[in-house]
Motif scaffolding. Structure first.
Motif, PDB file in Angstrom:
ATOM      1  N   GLU A  28      68.611  47.329  46.284  1.00 34.53           N
ATOM      2  CA  GLU A  28      69.239  46.039  45.968  1.00 34.53           C
ATOM      3  C   GLU A  28      69.523  45.907  44.479  1.00 34.53           C
ATOM      4  OE1 GLU A  28      68.103  42.228  48.427  1.00 34.53           O
ATOM      5  OE2 GLU A  28      66.283  43.290  47.838  1.00 34.53           O
ATOM      6  N   GLN A  29      68.567  46.345  43.685  1.00 35.50           N
ATOM      7  CA  GLN A  29      68.669  46.194  42.233  1.00 35.50           C
ATOM      8  C   GLN A  29      69.620  47.205  41.606  1.00 35.50           C
ATOM      9  OE1 GLN A  29      64.575  46.652  41.060  1.00 35.50           O
ATOM     10  NE2 GLN A  29      64.003  44.560  41.663  1.00 35.50           N
ATOM     11  N   ASN A  30      70.153  48.106  42.426  1.00 38.09           N
ATOM     12  CA  ASN A  30      71.022  49.166  41.903  1.00 38.09           C
ATOM     13  C   ASN A  30      70.273  49.963  40.835  1.00 38.09           C
ATOM     14  OD1 ASN A  30      73.192  50.776  41.242  1.00 38.09           O
ATOM     15  ND2 ASN A  30      74.596  49.107  40.774  1.00 38.09           N
ATOM     16  N   ASN A  31      69.003  50.237  41.115  1.00 37.20           N
ATOM     17  CA  ASN A  31      68.121  50.891  40.154  1.00 37.20           C
ATOM     18  C   ASN A  31      67.839  52.313  40.618  1.00 37.20           C
ATOM     19  OD1 ASN A  31      66.114  51.692  38.372  1.00 37.20           O
ATOM     20  ND2 ASN A  31      65.104  49.687  38.366  1.00 37.20           N
ATOM     21  N   ARG A  32      68.752  53.215  40.303  1.00 38.07           N
ATOM     22  CA  ARG A  32      68.616  54.578  40.795  1.00 38.07           C
ATOM     23  C   ARG A  32      67.424  55.305  40.169  1.00 38.07           C
ATOM     24  NH1 ARG A  32      71.612  58.149  37.103  1.00 38.07           N
ATOM     25  NH2 ARG A  32      71.824  59.705  38.752  1.00 38.07           N
ATOM     26  N   LYS A  33      67.088  54.965  38.914  1.00 37.81           N
ATOM     27  CA  LYS A  33      65.952  55.604  38.256  1.00 37.81           C
ATOM     28  C   LYS A  33      64.659  55.257  38.966  1.00 37.81           C
ATOM     29  CE  LYS A  33      63.823  57.781  34.875  1.00 37.81           C
ATOM     30  NZ  LYS A  33      63.939  59.234  34.672  1.00 37.81           N
ATOM     31  N   LEU A  80      72.474  57.577  49.213  1.00 38.23           N
ATOM     32  CA  LEU A  80      72.359  56.329  48.459  1.00 38.23           C
ATOM     33  C   LEU A  80      72.243  56.603  46.965  1.00 38.23           C
ATOM     34  CD1 LEU A  80      72.150  53.259  48.428  1.00 38.23           C
ATOM     35  CD2 LEU A  80      69.678  53.504  48.721  1.00 38.23           C
ATOM     36  N   TYR A  81      71.437  57.594  46.587  1.00 42.96           N
ATOM     37  CA  TYR A  81      71.286  57.942  45.177  1.00 42.96           C
ATOM     38  C   TYR A  81      72.631  58.403  44.603  1.00 42.96           C
ATOM     39  CZ  TYR A  81      69.266  60.092  40.985  1.00 42.96           C
ATOM     40  OH  TYR A  81      68.968  60.425  39.685  1.00 42.96           O
ATOM     41  N   SER A  82      73.389  59.143  45.403  1.00 46.62           N
ATOM     42  CA  SER A  82      74.710  59.583  44.955  1.00 46.62           C
ATOM     43  C   SER A  82      75.615  58.389  44.709  1.00 46.62           C
ATOM     44  CB  SER A  82      75.344  60.497  46.016  1.00 46.62           C
ATOM     45  OG  SER A  82      74.544  61.627  46.264  1.00 46.62           O
TER      46      SER A  82
END
Length: 420
Positions: free
Chosen positions: A353-358, A379-381
């Motif tokens: 949700e947070q668009n927090n890939r790290k 999703l990570y991509s």
């Protein structure tokens, strides 16, 4: 190797073993006991089963023993000729790791790779194949399940992360997620989807985590044409992004089809497709910025530059969450893991949700993907390309396959452009 692919015929050579990717499942039918052969690669004869009494023989087919060597284990009155006949019967149905099977598999793959269309492999299995029956099935589903009550501007929708679980167990989740796309009319859909079968071909996809197909996708309710121009631009881009255009891994893949199923029901406008399967990203758990990490970053940058601000492009990300229990290699039954699985899934979806890939990668790295989250790689991509987007969790469900002491969880997240 016998290049003609003829049936196994030797009494003195070791009998090839049963193909390792075949699951042999005990079943009951009309009071009779059978062994059902389920071939995940789709080479074996469909709906093939044998009497359960042959189980001891099957256990002896380990690739080490010949027909003559198995003679002492045969029942009275059973000859080596009869045993060889039975071995050839199994070979004929492509159950053994033989030249006959290999020749057939090679022919199937070559025919698929040269074809112009991908014909649905989920129709008739996970949902009705007949268009009228399928439409009635989906009419009932979309009438019966209400979409989530969220306050969004439909025109701000950019992407949807959604499951590819079998619709027979996840239909409500699908309807709630995809119904929010019903009024959209994009001209292009880019799909990043889990690849379940590319690992079967390690030599073919070495160093290429992304597998593109330029085939049209044919489903019972319509055909999606590939965006060949966009695909060609990707493949010819000078920056190395780890793309393969050998689409063998798409042949029996369901993760793209199940998203297209719902689009074909909801939409009647022309829309082109950029279908990309994504292999596993285990390497990132040990080396975040290595070769694979650079490929992911390059593809993310390319997708952002080409489609990020294109109002006519919608992204779909196809992935489930945890796969736990005895079917997936855990010693414990899935029901004993539900508390920790749900906690992990909650964190996964929060970071999504947070668009927090790290944070998402760090979560997966902690125990090297302890619950087999198949949706992580696609999703990570996507998150590598998704600047300026806000996520909203729509659904979360868990399929408790109690009879097999296993379970799969799945959820969905909608991504919208941030308002100025």
């Amino acid at each position: 190797m016998n290049k003609n692919g003829t049936l196994f015929s030797s009494k003195t050579a070791p009998i090839p073993r049963v193909r390792p990717e075949i699951d042999i499942i005990p079943i009951e039918n009309n009071g009779q006991s059978y062994l059902y052969f389920r071939d995940s690669l789709g080479y074996a004869t469909k709906n093939f089963a044998v009497d359960r009494q042959v189980a001891p023989l099957l256990s002896l087919l380990d690739g080490q023993h010949s027909v003559e060597e198995l003679k002492p284990y045969l029942g009275e009155g059973v000859t080596t000729d009869q045993l060889l006949d039975y071995i050839q019967f199994l070979d004929k149905h492509r159950l053994l790791l033989t030249p006959h099977f290999q020749a057939y598999a090679r022919q199937v793959e070559e025919q698929y790779e040269s074809a112009s269309a991908h014909i649905s492999i989920t129709a008739g299995n996970s949902y009705p194949e007949d268009p009228d029956e399928l439409r009635a099935f989906l009419d009932e589903a979309f009438t019966g399940f209400a979409p989530p009550e969220i306050d969004i501007d439909e025109q701000s929708i950019k992407a949807l992360y959604a499951p590819h679980i079998d619709p027979r167990v996840g239909l409500e989740s699908y309807v709630k997620a995809f119904s929010l796309l019903q009024n959209l009319r994009p001209k292009r859909v880019v799909i990043l989807a889990t690849s379940h079968y590319s690992g079967m071909y390690p030599d073919l996809y070495e160093n290429t985590p992304f597998i593109v197909s330029d085939k049209d996708f044919e489903l019972p309710l319509g055909t999606f044409s590939s965006d060949t121009e966009a695909i060609d631009r990707m493949l010819n881009h000078p920056v190395e992004m780890g793309l393969s255009d050998n689409d063998r891994a798409h042949r029996i893949e369901h993760s793209i089809e199940l998203h297209l199923l719902f689009l074909s029901y909801m939409w009647d406008h022309d829309v082109s497709l950029v279908p990309i399967l994504v292999r596993g990203f285990d390497e990132l758990f040990y080396m975040e910025n290595g070769h694979l990490g650079q490929q992911v970053s390059h593809l993310g940058s390319y997708l952002r530059e080409q489609f990020g601000n294109d109002e006519n492009t919608l992204f779909l990300i196809s992935g489930d969450l945890a796969h736990v229990g005895k079917k997936f290699g855990d010693e414990q039954p899935a029901s004993q893991l539900f508390t920790e699985v749900k906690s992990f899934d909650r964190m996964f979806l929060t970071y999504a949700e947070q668009n927090n890939r790290k944070a998402l990668l760090n979560l997966m790295k902690e125990q090297q993907d302890p619950y087999r989250i198949c949706g992580f790689a696609p999703l990570y991509s996507f998150l590598s390309s998704a600047s300026g987007l806000t996520g909203t969790q729509l659904t979360y469900d868990l399929w408790d396959e109690r009879e097999r002491e296993s379970a799969v969880s799945f959820g969905s997240v909608l991504y919208t452009r941030q308002s100025c």
